[in-house]
Design an enzyme around this catalytic site. Structure first.
Site, PDB file in Angstrom:
ATOM      1  N   ASP A  49       9.559 -34.006  55.249  1.00 24.16           N
ATOM      2  CA  ASP A  49       9.323 -35.607  55.640  1.00 24.16           C
ATOM      3  C   ASP A  49       8.082 -36.044  54.980  1.00 24.16           C
ATOM      4  O   ASP A  49       7.787 -37.278  55.114  1.00 24.16           O
ATOM      5  CB  ASP A  49       9.203 -35.630  56.956  1.00 24.16           C
ATOM      6  CG  ASP A  49       8.268 -34.514  57.689  1.00 24.16           C
ATOM      7  OD1 ASP A  49       7.113 -34.290  56.958  1.00 24.16           O
ATOM      8  OD2 ASP A  49       8.283 -33.875  58.642  1.00 24.16           O
ATOM      9  N   HIS A 104      10.739 -26.622  51.031  1.00 21.05           N
ATOM     10  CA  HIS A 104      12.175 -27.104  50.994  1.00 21.05           C
ATOM     11  C   HIS A 104      12.391 -28.420  50.490  1.00 21.05           C
ATOM     12  O   HIS A 104      13.362 -29.086  50.953  1.00 21.05           O
ATOM     13  CB  HIS A 104      12.621 -26.950  52.582  1.00 21.05           C
ATOM     14  CG  HIS A 104      12.749 -25.653  53.224  1.00 21.05           C
ATOM     15  ND1 HIS A 104      12.775 -25.327  54.478  1.00 21.05           N
ATOM     16  CD2 HIS A 104      12.438 -24.328  52.597  1.00 21.05           C
ATOM     17  CE1 HIS A 104      12.797 -23.991  54.846  1.00 21.05           C
ATOM     18  NE2 HIS A 104      12.502 -23.255  53.333  1.00 21.05           N
TER      19      HIS A 104
HETATM   20  P1  OAD Z   1      12.713 -24.915  63.927  1.00 24.02           P
HETATM   21  O1  OAD Z   1      13.227 -25.758  64.687  1.00 24.02           O
HETATM   22  O2  OAD Z   1      13.196 -23.465  63.885  1.00 24.02           O
HETATM   23  O3  OAD Z   1      11.271 -24.208  64.805  1.00 24.02           O
HETATM   24  C1  OAD Z   1      10.462 -25.301  65.642  1.00 24.02           C
HETATM   25  C2  OAD Z   1       9.383 -24.531  66.107  1.00 24.02           C
HETATM   26  O4  OAD Z   1       8.444 -25.474  66.599  1.00 24.02           O
HETATM   27  C3  OAD Z   1       9.953 -23.759  67.523  1.00 24.02           C
HETATM   28  O5  OAD Z   1       9.115 -22.512  67.345  1.00 24.02           O
HETATM   29  C4  OAD Z   1       9.076 -24.772  68.665  1.00 24.02           C
HETATM   30  O6  OAD Z   1       8.613 -24.020  69.699  1.00 24.02           O
HETATM   31  C5  OAD Z   1       7.750 -25.300  67.847  1.00 24.02           C
HETATM   32  N1  OAD Z   1       7.437 -26.492  68.480  1.00 24.02           N
HETATM   33  C6  OAD Z   1       8.177 -27.391  69.122  1.00 24.02           C
HETATM   34  N2  OAD Z   1       7.507 -28.580  69.392  1.00 24.02           N
HETATM   35  C7  OAD Z   1       6.113 -28.323  68.888  1.00 24.02           C
HETATM   36  C8  OAD Z   1       5.031 -29.256  68.850  1.00 24.02           C
HETATM   37  N3  OAD Z   1       4.767 -30.154  69.385  1.00 24.02           N
HETATM   38  N4  OAD Z   1       3.784 -28.275  68.204  1.00 24.02           N
HETATM   39  C9  OAD Z   1       3.898 -27.214  67.699  1.00 24.02           C
HETATM   40  N5  OAD Z   1       5.141 -26.372  67.651  1.00 24.02           N
HETATM   41  C10 OAD Z   1       6.132 -27.145  68.239  1.00 24.02           C
HETATM   42  O7  OAD Z   1      11.889 -25.131  62.543  1.00 24.02           O
HETATM   43  P2  OAD Z   1      11.456 -24.209  61.272  1.00 24.02           P
HETATM   44  O8  OAD Z   1      11.029 -23.006  61.857  1.00 24.02           O
HETATM   45  O9  OAD Z   1      10.574 -25.137  60.513  1.00 24.02           O
HETATM   46  O10 OAD Z   1      15.670 -25.507  56.724  1.00 24.02           O
HETATM   47  O11 OAD Z   1      12.793 -24.250  60.372  1.00 24.02           O
HETATM   48  C11 OAD Z   1      12.774 -23.558  59.391  1.00 24.02           C
HETATM   49  C12 OAD Z   1      14.062 -24.156  58.489  1.00 24.02           C
HETATM   50  O12 OAD Z   1      15.064 -24.201  59.462  1.00 24.02           O
HETATM   51  C13 OAD Z   1      13.881 -25.483  58.313  1.00 24.02           C
HETATM   52  O13 OAD Z   1      13.066 -25.813  57.320  1.00 24.02           O
HETATM   53  C14 OAD Z   1      15.088 -26.080  57.839  1.00 24.02           C
HETATM   54  C15 OAD Z   1      15.703 -25.319  59.168  1.00 24.02           C
HETATM   55  O14 OAD Z   1      17.223 -24.984  59.177  1.00 24.02           O
HETATM   56  C16 OAD Z   1      16.650 -25.880  56.004  1.00 24.02           C
HETATM   57  O15 OAD Z   1      17.304 -26.690  56.442  1.00 24.02           O
HETATM   58  C17 OAD Z   1      17.115 -25.137  54.655  1.00 24.02           C
END
Ligand code: OAD
Length: 287
Positions: free
Chosen positions: A142, A157
């Protein structure tokens, strides 16, 4: 959320984006490195952070959540609670139904277009003026870190605001896209090619420059934060492990437990904006 004995103690070797079931892929190490769980950075870690030369911050979708961008895997609100990634975030999905994939990304672009950085993004900008080097490695597409003013940002990504040719992968300008009513617009370069978002889909290889720079940063940093990521998607999930193996303290910021929690020197169970603004204030208080 995860069984604690299962720990992501391995380091993933490939450069292709893959979802890993942490429980299947990890090995049991026995001893937990779980540190204090309170919402402020532990005194000893704060002291180590204060003397750091190179701080690495790996961010995931949770980093953008407070800016109004839904995460992927949060129950109820996460995008993968409503859609299947294989229908929208793979090259096969685009080949099968380019219009559906393009429209889904258009909708996400509109959400991203309205989003603004929050106090956590701004705290990272402030930290960059405190330490000799701060590298942000983000899985987010983003551009919010850059919008906040962070300079050294590695986008693993890609970026949703850019488009590229589905065949040649050459960048396509927004002017070209605006001239077409088709969804997706055709590629200006290759007959039969289409515009697609310049993001990395599951099964695709990360940009070599980005993963090399990220791995190198993780291996050479002397303090590492993992913020708002479930640590389930490789190779990004391995980056904090590189830092850990090279002796850097690791602090996780996430309201929920993840497979990385048990490896971390401290887990701050707060949101990204609360925790990062808090750490910036702690650092200010020491000056
Ligand atoms: P996820 O959606 O898997 O994880 C989000 C994390 O953020 C979770 O562990 C939540 O507990 C945490 N979370 C939620 N709200 C929060 C806040 N306000 N402050 C801090 N943490 C918070 O997202 P990613 O791990 O980034 O890839 O996912 C990795 C990749 O999977 C993405 O880049 C995307 C996705 O599918 C592709 O599309 C290739």
């Amino acid at each position: 959320m995860y069984n604690l004995p299962f720990i992501v103690s391995y380091v993933f070797r490939g450069n292709r984006v893959e979802y890993t079931d942490a429980r299947a892929a990890s090995t049991k190490t026995g001893a937990y490195r779980r540190g204090p769980m309170d919402q402020k950075l532990d005194r000893n870690l704060l002291e180590q952070l204060r003397h750091a030369n190179h701080v690495v911050v790996l961010t995931g979708a949770g980093m953008s959540a407070e800016s109004g961008i839904p995460t992927f895997r949060d129950a109820q609100t996460g995008m993968w609670a409503k859609y299947r990634p294989e229908d929208l975030a793979t090259p096969e999905a685009f080949q099968a139904n380019p219009q559906r994939v393009w429209q889904w990304y258009e909708e996400r672009r509109r959400t991203v277009g309205k989003a603004r950085p929050h106090a956590g993004h701004l705290a990272l900008v402030r930290m960059a003026s405190v330490f000799p080097r701060v590298t942000i490695i983000t899985q987010n597409v983003d551009g919010l870190h850059q919008m906040a003013g962070s300079k050294r940002v590695i986008e693993l990504h890609g970026n949703i605001n850019r488009s590229k040719c589905s065949i040649s992968h050459r960048p396509i300008s927004s002017d070209w896209l605006a001239d077409s009513d088709l969804q997706p617009p055709p590629s200006p370069y290759v007959k039969g090619g289409l515009a697609r978002p310049d993001v990395v889909w599951f099964g695709e290889v990360l940009p070599q420059g980005a993963i090399d720079a990220a791995t190198n940063a993780a291996r050479t940093c002397d303090f590492c934060f993992s913020v708002g990521t479930t640590s389930l998607v490789q190779p990004a999930a391995s980056l904090p492990m590189h830092a850990l193996r090279h002796g850097a303290p690791l602090v996780e910021i996430n309201p929920q437990e993840t497979p990385l929690s048990s490896q971390s020197d401290q887990c701050i169970r707060a949101t990204a904006s609360q925790a990062l603004a808090g750490i910036a204030a702690q650092l200010d208080g020491m000056r």
